[in-house]
Design a protein around this motif. Structure first.
Motif, PDB file in Angstrom:
ATOM      1  N   LEU A 138      -1.961   1.467  -1.232  1.00  0.00           N
ATOM      2  CA  LEU A 138      -1.214   2.124  -0.695  1.00  0.00           C
ATOM      3  C   LEU A 138      -1.121   1.946   0.924  1.00  0.00           C
ATOM      4  N   SER A 139      -1.341   1.940   1.545  1.00  0.00           N
ATOM      5  CA  SER A 139      -1.795   1.573   2.787  1.00  0.00           C
ATOM      6  C   SER A 139      -1.793  -0.116   2.985  1.00  0.00           C
ATOM      7  N   THR A 140      -2.662  -0.987   2.174  1.00  0.00           N
ATOM      8  CA  THR A 140      -2.941  -1.890   3.282  1.00  0.00           C
ATOM      9  C   THR A 140      -2.390  -3.065   2.053  1.00  0.00           C
ATOM     10  N   TRP A 141      -1.517  -2.224   0.683  1.00  0.00           N
ATOM     11  CA  TRP A 141      -0.318  -3.389   0.144  1.00  0.00           C
ATOM     12  C   TRP A 141       1.055  -3.009   0.726  1.00  0.00           C
ATOM     13  N   GLY A 142       1.399  -1.848   1.355  1.00  0.00           N
ATOM     14  CA  GLY A 142       2.655  -1.680   2.432  1.00  0.00           C
ATOM     15  C   GLY A 142       2.561  -2.016   3.453  1.00  0.00           C
ATOM     16  N   THR A 143       1.001  -2.297   4.498  1.00  0.00           N
ATOM     17  CA  THR A 143       1.095  -2.914   5.328  1.00  0.00           C
ATOM     18  C   THR A 143       2.119  -4.829   4.709  1.00  0.00           C
ATOM     19  N   ARG A 144       1.579  -5.638   3.791  1.00  0.00           N
ATOM     20  CA  ARG A 144       1.265  -6.886   3.377  1.00  0.00           C
ATOM     21  C   ARG A 144       2.552  -6.905   3.368  1.00  0.00           C
ATOM     22  N   TYR A 145       3.621  -5.829   2.032  1.00  0.00           N
ATOM     23  CA  TYR A 145       4.694  -5.993   1.783  1.00  0.00           C
ATOM     24  C   TYR A 145       5.894  -5.620   2.513  1.00  0.00           C
ATOM     25  N   ASN A 146       5.235  -4.502   3.465  1.00  0.00           N
ATOM     26  CA  ASN A 146       6.457  -4.578   4.385  1.00  0.00           C
ATOM     27  C   ASN A 146       7.480  -3.386   3.753  1.00  0.00           C
ATOM     28  N   ILE A 147       5.866  -2.528   3.139  1.00  0.00           N
ATOM     29  CA  ILE A 147       6.730  -1.322   2.712  1.00  0.00           C
ATOM     30  C   ILE A 147       6.947  -0.166   3.685  1.00  0.00           C
ATOM     31  N   PRO A 148       8.175   0.445   3.440  1.00  0.00           N
ATOM     32  CA  PRO A 148       7.723   2.160   4.058  1.00  0.00           C
ATOM     33  C   PRO A 148       7.627   2.570   3.565  1.00  0.00           C
ATOM     34  N   GLU A 149       6.683   3.856   4.329  1.00  0.00           N
ATOM     35  CA  GLU A 149       6.474   5.041   3.977  1.00  0.00           C
ATOM     36  C   GLU A 149       6.766   5.745   2.939  1.00  0.00           C
TER      37      GLU A 149
END
Length: 370
Positions: A77-88
């Motif tokens: 969730l952290s890595t993909w969130g950063t990679r795809y600009n997905i907010p927390e």
């Protein structure tokens, strides 16, 4: 054969390692294509190998965008969130996933988990008021599939299934030619789907997670292909199972199945699904006026083929990009695909799968009412 699950089989490590590679190693910066009207806002549930392929393909979509993630692995969730600009606030785990009902940023949940989990995840998403896309096979059997369809209807949401080939241009050209009568009366279809599977500990070789073996995984391409290539639903099926390695392919996990289908117009189909042979990715359609041959027929691409009129030359596309843009049109605008991708379509395939397994067990022809 480079189908979804073959890709996963060959890239087993990537399902774990890929999300943890340094971000600089990815060429996945959002391309921000010019939107064509409203965007379908998608959350991917299941961040494994194929989830990654879908996420990458969506970076080129014009009508759909990845906006949410659901995973049981916090690191993903952290890595993909950063990679795809997905907010927390758009990242969920399997425990708090139901809170997605309060998130107006997400329109649809794309379920990309092992087969046995589709039923629960789809129904939970529907109860949360979200449209749902399920990977195929939609569930372990037709009864469970129908429960998913009913739950989505009750919730007033759409249920689609990841039949990516239904949007592939060369496949659609063959469907167009068949609809226009260019092959004449359809007489015969052959579908050969298989690869030699690797890691014996993977979930695809566990009945409680996969629901079976090669038929559930790769054979569904031949089942569904027989239907869209002939343009009919079968009315009977016969089948035979062959197992050469009962240690790797335990009880309830099929290694190789040959099956035959009969259609109301008189056409017959001869198909093979296997986890023990490579180089099997071929469709052949024969009519009284012509033929179509596709090889590879269902791999990630490029699809290649010819008919009695010559080579198929339609554009090569990224299947998942085309699929998600088309599904945006279906969900947002009620567009009708050339070949259906709704839950009812998937239940028909599951009924055929159920009948094939019964035919293998009993040695008897099974009548079908789809």
């Amino acid at each position: 054969m480079d189908t979804r699950r073959n890709f996963l089989q060959k890239m087993a490590v990537s399902a774990v390692v890929l999300p943890f590679l340094p971000l600089s190693g990815f060429s996945s910066v959002r391309k921000d294509p010019v939107p064509e009207g409203p965007l379908l806002r998608v959350a991917i549930l299941g961040l494994g190998g194929y989830g990654g392929r879908v996420a990458e393909a969506m970076q080129s979509c014009k009508r759909a965008r990845l906006v949410g993630l659901v995973s049981g692995t916090p690191e993903k969730l952290s890595t993909w969130g950063t990679r795809y600009n997905i907010p927390e606030k758009n990242r969920y785990n399997y425990e708090n996933f139901d809170r997605i009902k309060d998130n107006p940023d997400i329109d649809v949940v794309y379920v990309i988990t092992p087969n046995s989990l589709h039923h629960d995840h789809v129904i939970r998403a529907a109860k949360a008021g979200k449209h749902v896309i399920s990977e195929k096979p939609m569930s372990l059997n037709a009864q469970m599939g129908q429960e998913m369809v009913d739950a989505c209807k009750k919730a007033g949401v759409k249920l689609l299934v990841g039949y990516r080939m239904h949007f592939e241009p060369r496949t659609l050209e063959v469907v167009r030619m068949r609809k226009n009568g260019e092959f004449g009366k359809i007489m015969f279809f052959q579908g050969q789907c298989g690869f030699k599977i690797g890691d014996p500990t993977q979930w695809r070789l566990k009945k409680d997670m996969a629901g079976g073996g090669s038929l559930m995984d790769i054979g569904i391409y031949a089942i569904n292909g027989a239907r869209y290539m002939t343009g009919e639903d079968p009315v009977w099926v016969t089948a035979q199972e062959t197992k050469t390695d009962p240690v790797k392919f335990r009880e309830g996990v099929d290694e190789t199945i040959q099956f035959q289908l009969g259609f109301p117009g008189g056409a017959v189909a001869s198909c093979l699904s296997t986890y023990n042979m490579n180089n099997l990715d071929r469709f052949y359609l024969d009519g009284q006026k012509g033929f179509a041959e596709m090889q590879p027929s269902t791999g990630y691409g490029p699809i290649k083929g010819r008919t009695h009129k010559g080579e198929l030359t339609q554009p090569v596309v990224t299947h998942q990009t085309a699929q998600m843009d088309a599904m945006a049109g279906i969900i947002l605008h009620g567009e009708k695909p050339e070949v259906p991708v709704d839950g009812e379509e998937a239940v028909k395939d599951l009924k055929i799968i159920d009948a094939i397994y019964r035919a293998c067990r009993t040695g008897q022809r099974q009548e079908l009412k789809l």
